[in-house]
Design a protein around this motif. Sequence first.
Motif, PDB file in Angstrom:
ATOM      1  N   LEU A 267      47.098  10.169  50.897  1.00  0.00           N
ATOM      2  CA  LEU A 267      46.455   9.389  51.365  1.00  0.00           C
ATOM      3  C   LEU A 267      46.260   8.129  51.040  1.00  0.00           C
ATOM      4  O   LEU A 267      46.193   6.897  51.823  1.00  0.00           O
ATOM      5  N   LYS A 268      46.450   7.667  49.844  1.00  0.00           N
ATOM      6  CA  LYS A 268      46.487   6.293  49.384  1.00  0.00           C
ATOM      7  C   LYS A 268      47.813   5.623  50.013  1.00  0.00           C
ATOM      8  O   LYS A 268      47.480   4.339  50.377  1.00  0.00           O
ATOM      9  N   ASN A 269      48.872   6.233  49.896  1.00  0.00           N
ATOM     10  CA  ASN A 269      50.225   5.435  50.373  1.00  0.00           C
ATOM     11  C   ASN A 269      50.002   5.547  51.892  1.00  0.00           C
ATOM     12  O   ASN A 269      50.555   4.257  52.587  1.00  0.00           O
ATOM     13  N   ALA A 270      49.501   6.419  52.621  1.00  0.00           N
ATOM     14  CA  ALA A 270      49.313   6.315  54.104  1.00  0.00           C
ATOM     15  C   ALA A 270      48.322   5.006  54.377  1.00  0.00           C
ATOM     16  O   ALA A 270      48.735   4.529  55.264  1.00  0.00           O
ATOM     17  N   ALA A 271      47.499   4.757  53.583  1.00  0.00           N
ATOM     18  CA  ALA A 271      46.460   3.691  53.880  1.00  0.00           C
ATOM     19  C   ALA A 271      47.272   2.568  53.679  1.00  0.00           C
ATOM     20  O   ALA A 271      46.933   1.474  54.425  1.00  0.00           O
ATOM     21  N   THR A 272      48.043   2.425  52.602  1.00  0.00           N
ATOM     22  CA  THR A 272      48.926   1.306  52.451  1.00  0.00           C
ATOM     23  C   THR A 272      49.668   0.800  53.707  1.00  0.00           C
ATOM     24  O   THR A 272      49.766  -0.171  54.039  1.00  0.00           O
ATOM     25  N   LEU A 273      50.514   2.023  54.116  1.00  0.00           N
ATOM     26  CA  LEU A 273      51.230   1.807  55.332  1.00  0.00           C
ATOM     27  C   LEU A 273      50.590   1.295  56.730  1.00  0.00           C
ATOM     28  O   LEU A 273      50.893   0.699  57.551  1.00  0.00           O
ATOM     29  N   LEU A 274      49.292   1.942  56.774  1.00  0.00           N
ATOM     30  CA  LEU A 274      48.513   1.386  58.127  1.00  0.00           C
ATOM     31  C   LEU A 274      47.596   0.475  57.909  1.00  0.00           C
ATOM     32  O   LEU A 274      47.217  -0.141  59.037  1.00  0.00           O
ATOM     33  N   LYS A 275      47.480  -0.305  56.869  1.00  0.00           N
ATOM     34  CA  LYS A 275      46.634  -1.269  56.608  1.00  0.00           C
ATOM     35  C   LYS A 275      46.765  -2.689  57.466  1.00  0.00           C
ATOM     36  O   LYS A 275      45.981  -3.289  57.876  1.00  0.00           O
ATOM     37  N   ASP A 276      47.948  -2.726  57.972  1.00  0.00           N
ATOM     38  CA  ASP A 276      48.521  -3.940  58.452  1.00  0.00           C
ATOM     39  C   ASP A 276      48.525  -3.884  60.011  1.00  0.00           C
ATOM     40  O   ASP A 276      49.140  -4.838  60.939  1.00  0.00           O
ATOM     41  N   ILE A 277      48.403  -2.518  60.290  1.00  0.00           N
ATOM     42  CA  ILE A 277      48.436  -2.212  61.890  1.00  0.00           C
ATOM     43  C   ILE A 277      47.399  -2.549  62.446  1.00  0.00           C
ATOM     44  O   ILE A 277      46.149  -2.001  62.102  1.00  0.00           O
ATOM     45  N   PRO A 278      47.324  -3.222  63.617  1.00  0.00           N
ATOM     46  CA  PRO A 278      45.892  -3.642  64.279  1.00  0.00           C
ATOM     47  C   PRO A 278      45.226  -2.434  64.713  1.00  0.00           C
ATOM     48  O   PRO A 278      45.964  -1.461  65.500  1.00  0.00           O
ATOM     49  N   ASP A 279      43.911  -2.404  64.905  1.00  0.00           N
ATOM     50  CA  ASP A 279      43.043  -1.385  65.539  1.00  0.00           C
ATOM     51  C   ASP A 279      43.183   0.078  64.837  1.00  0.00           C
ATOM     52  O   ASP A 279      42.835   0.901  65.695  1.00  0.00           O
ATOM     53  N   VAL A 280      43.551   0.066  63.820  1.00  0.00           N
ATOM     54  CA  VAL A 280      43.619   1.568  63.260  1.00  0.00           C
ATOM     55  C   VAL A 280      42.399   1.567  62.327  1.00  0.00           C
ATOM     56  O   VAL A 280      42.250   0.706  61.167  1.00  0.00           O
ATOM     57  N   ARG A 281      41.522   2.270  62.792  1.00  0.00           N
ATOM     58  CA  ARG A 281      40.169   2.443  62.068  1.00  0.00           C
ATOM     59  C   ARG A 281      39.900   3.668  61.660  1.00  0.00           C
ATOM     60  O   ARG A 281      39.316   4.207  60.567  1.00  0.00           O
ATOM     61  N   LYS A 282      40.316   4.576  62.633  1.00  0.00           N
ATOM     62  CA  LYS A 282      40.010   6.134  62.371  1.00  0.00           C
ATOM     63  C   LYS A 282      41.345   6.946  62.391  1.00  0.00           C
ATOM     64  O   LYS A 282      42.348   6.522  62.888  1.00  0.00           O
ATOM     65  N   VAL A 283      41.474   8.011  61.506  1.00  0.00           N
ATOM     66  CA  VAL A 283      42.638   8.488  61.357  1.00  0.00           C
ATOM     67  C   VAL A 283      42.315  10.199  61.637  1.00  0.00           C
ATOM     68  O   VAL A 283      41.234  10.437  61.259  1.00  0.00           O
ATOM     69  N   LEU A 284      43.427  10.703  62.005  1.00  0.00           N
ATOM     70  CA  LEU A 284      43.304  12.102  62.177  1.00  0.00           C
ATOM     71  C   LEU A 284      44.369  12.795  61.060  1.00  0.00           C
ATOM     72  O   LEU A 284      45.433  12.353  61.042  1.00  0.00           O
ATOM     73  N   ILE A 285      44.032  13.750  60.224  1.00  0.00           N
ATOM     74  CA  ILE A 285      44.653  14.211  59.115  1.00  0.00           C
ATOM     75  C   ILE A 285      45.042  15.498  59.541  1.00  0.00           C
ATOM     76  O   ILE A 285      44.068  16.555  59.699  1.00  0.00           O
ATOM     77  N   VAL A 286      46.258  15.953  59.402  1.00  0.00           N
ATOM     78  CA  VAL A 286      46.951  17.105  60.103  1.00  0.00           C
ATOM     79  C   VAL A 286      47.625  17.958  58.932  1.00  0.00           C
ATOM     80  O   VAL A 286      48.203  17.309  58.233  1.00  0.00           O
ATOM     81  N   THR A 287      46.935  19.091  58.541  1.00  0.00           N
ATOM     82  CA  THR A 287      47.606  19.936  57.571  1.00  0.00           C
ATOM     83  C   THR A 287      47.295  21.478  57.728  1.00  0.00           C
ATOM     84  O   THR A 287      46.494  21.470  58.765  1.00  0.00           O
TER      85      THR A 287
END
Length: 210
Positions: free
Chosen positions: A134-154
Motif C-alpha cells: 500500500l505504501k508503494n502503491a501510494a507513491t506510484l499513484l500520487k502524481d496521477i491527477p484525480d486519483v482520490r479513492k482506491v479499490l483494494i482487490v485481494t
Amino acid sequence: MKRKRKHLLPLPARIIILLVTLAVVAYTGIIGYVCINERSVQTTVPEKDSYDAIIVLGAQVKKDGTPNVQLSWRLDAACEAYGRKAVPVVVCGAQGRDEPVTEAEAMKKYLMAKDIPETDILMDPESFNTNQNLKNAATLLKDIPDVRKVLIVTSDYHVPRALALAKDLGYEACGLGSPCKPEYWLRNHAREALSWCKYWAVKYLHLPLE
C-alpha cells in the motif's frame, strides 16, 4: 487433620500449561474475528464513483511464472472492476525465493492478456507485505491527477486488514474480495490471524515488527 493435596506437576509447569491454554484460546478467538469480519466483505464490484484506481495485492506465482489460482481470482476481480471503470491498476508483489519472477510482473502479464492496456498498469515489484504494498502503491499513484479513492482487490479474508492498513496510511479506500480455495481455508485464516496480531502489535505497542 486434612492432608494437603499433592499436585502431579510442579508450579512452573502448571503456569506454562495455563499460559499455553490461554494463548490457544486467544488465537482461536482471533481466527473467529477474521471469519466474522470476512462476512462483511464486498464480493461484487462497487459503483464507479467509489474508486479512481485499483490496487491488486500479490500472492504466490507458480514455477512457470503464472499466477496461482488464488492470485488469478484476485486478478479476475480486478479485471471486472476495470471493465466497469477504466482506471490505473497497481499490481504489487516482490519475488519470493521459490518464484521465477516478481508477483507484480506475473500479474501485469496476466492483466495484459485480459486486454488491459499496459499504459494503465503500474508495477510495484519490491513489496513483501501488505503494508509495503500500500505504501508503494501510494507513491506510484500520487502524481496521477484525480486519483482520490482506491479499490483494494485481494482475497476475501484479507480485505479487512488491508482496509485497516489503508486507513492508517490515509487512503480513502473500499475493498473487493475474491474467493480462496476451500482446501487452503484453515491455512489462510490461521496466517491471517497471526498477521492481525502483528498489525495490533505495531499499531498499539509500537513494536518494530515490520
